[in-house]
Design a protein around this motif. Sequence first.
Motif, PDB file in Angstrom:
ATOM      1  N   ILE A 293       8.003  -6.104 -16.409  1.00  0.00           N
ATOM      2  CA  ILE A 293       7.815  -6.286 -15.250  1.00  0.00           C
ATOM      3  C   ILE A 293       9.023  -6.571 -14.268  1.00  0.00           C
ATOM      4  O   ILE A 293      10.173  -6.914 -15.134  1.00  0.00           O
ATOM      5  CB  ILE A 293       6.674  -7.477 -14.800  1.00  0.00           C
ATOM      6  CG1 ILE A 293       7.303  -8.815 -15.095  1.00  0.00           C
ATOM      7  CG2 ILE A 293       5.318  -6.966 -15.168  1.00  0.00           C
ATOM      8  CD1 ILE A 293       6.396  -9.811 -14.490  1.00  0.00           C
ATOM      9  N   ALA A 294       9.311  -6.108 -13.114  1.00  0.00           N
ATOM     10  CA  ALA A 294      10.562  -6.155 -12.375  1.00  0.00           C
ATOM     11  C   ALA A 294      10.783  -7.808 -12.336  1.00  0.00           C
ATOM     12  O   ALA A 294       9.848  -8.718 -12.298  1.00  0.00           O
ATOM     13  CB  ALA A 294      10.301  -5.716 -11.273  1.00  0.00           C
ATOM     14  N   PRO A 295      12.029  -7.978 -12.012  1.00  0.00           N
ATOM     15  CA  PRO A 295      12.324  -9.610 -11.815  1.00  0.00           C
ATOM     16  C   PRO A 295      11.782  -9.923 -10.509  1.00  0.00           C
ATOM     17  O   PRO A 295      11.671  -9.212  -9.598  1.00  0.00           O
ATOM     18  CB  PRO A 295      13.936  -9.531 -11.569  1.00  0.00           C
ATOM     19  CG  PRO A 295      14.279  -8.398 -12.371  1.00  0.00           C
ATOM     20  CD  PRO A 295      13.344  -7.281 -12.338  1.00  0.00           C
ATOM     21  N   PRO A 296      11.215 -11.157 -10.504  1.00  0.00           N
ATOM     22  CA  PRO A 296      10.463 -11.777  -9.161  1.00  0.00           C
ATOM     23  C   PRO A 296      11.580 -11.866  -7.840  1.00  0.00           C
ATOM     24  O   PRO A 296      12.819 -12.151  -8.455  1.00  0.00           O
ATOM     25  CB  PRO A 296       9.696 -12.947  -9.799  1.00  0.00           C
ATOM     26  CG  PRO A 296      10.855 -13.530 -10.893  1.00  0.00           C
ATOM     27  CD  PRO A 296      11.208 -12.278 -11.546  1.00  0.00           C
ATOM     28  N   VAL A 297      11.032 -12.172  -6.859  1.00  0.00           N
ATOM     29  CA  VAL A 297      11.954 -12.358  -5.790  1.00  0.00           C
ATOM     30  C   VAL A 297      11.823 -13.846  -5.705  1.00  0.00           C
ATOM     31  O   VAL A 297      11.006 -14.506  -5.909  1.00  0.00           O
ATOM     32  CB  VAL A 297      11.069 -11.943  -4.438  1.00  0.00           C
ATOM     33  CG1 VAL A 297      11.966 -12.250  -3.378  1.00  0.00           C
ATOM     34  CG2 VAL A 297      11.083 -10.501  -4.556  1.00  0.00           C
TER      35      VAL A 297
END
Length: 209
Positions: A176-180
């Motif tokens: 998954i993409a890095p979280p904000v």
Amino acid sequence: LENLYFCLSSFFLKHFCMIDRSLLVANAGDCRAVVCCRGKAVEMSRDHKPSCNREKMRIEASGGYVYDGYLNGLLNVARAIGDWHMEGMKACDGLGPLSAEPEVMMRNLTEEDEFLIIGCDGMWDVFRSQNAVDFARRRLQEHNDPVACCKELVDEAIKRKSGDNLSVVVVCFNSIAPPVLTAPRPRVQRSISAEGLKELQGFLDSLAD
């Protein structure tokens, strides 16, 4: 051994492997490996420049010298796998001023470790480690594509007028993409101006009269 990667250019060798959740990085040269840990850059290698005190001492002890930042006045790197053709760089016993011995760093990865950037010297001539992590993290949040992220890092380095080799590898540790990240609200500090202080002093003086 889950993954084994080699990234080669004319001036460096970077070798890293992952065993379970342990990251092992071996570097000989002036490239750099940086882990992004929840948005923070963690350097996993040290640039082997001749002008670094530790490298300079080793070079001089082996009969070499550093001139204007260059090893024996010729090479802008203190360790490398290649460059055997340069006279006086490497002795037969391997103890010449140009060393092929890598430095090794190890890190036990956690859930906060998001990705790894490996880049040669042309990358780091125009990017600081944290700057590169910030740039790559924003791009991965947009598309979560490490291949596209590598291209964007190289394109940005060219825009910043990098004049050396440009090779970049991005390895994501999660699918998954890095979280904000939600940054805490900064405390608002209010101060009174010099004019305000003067008016206040005048008001207090009038009360005293």
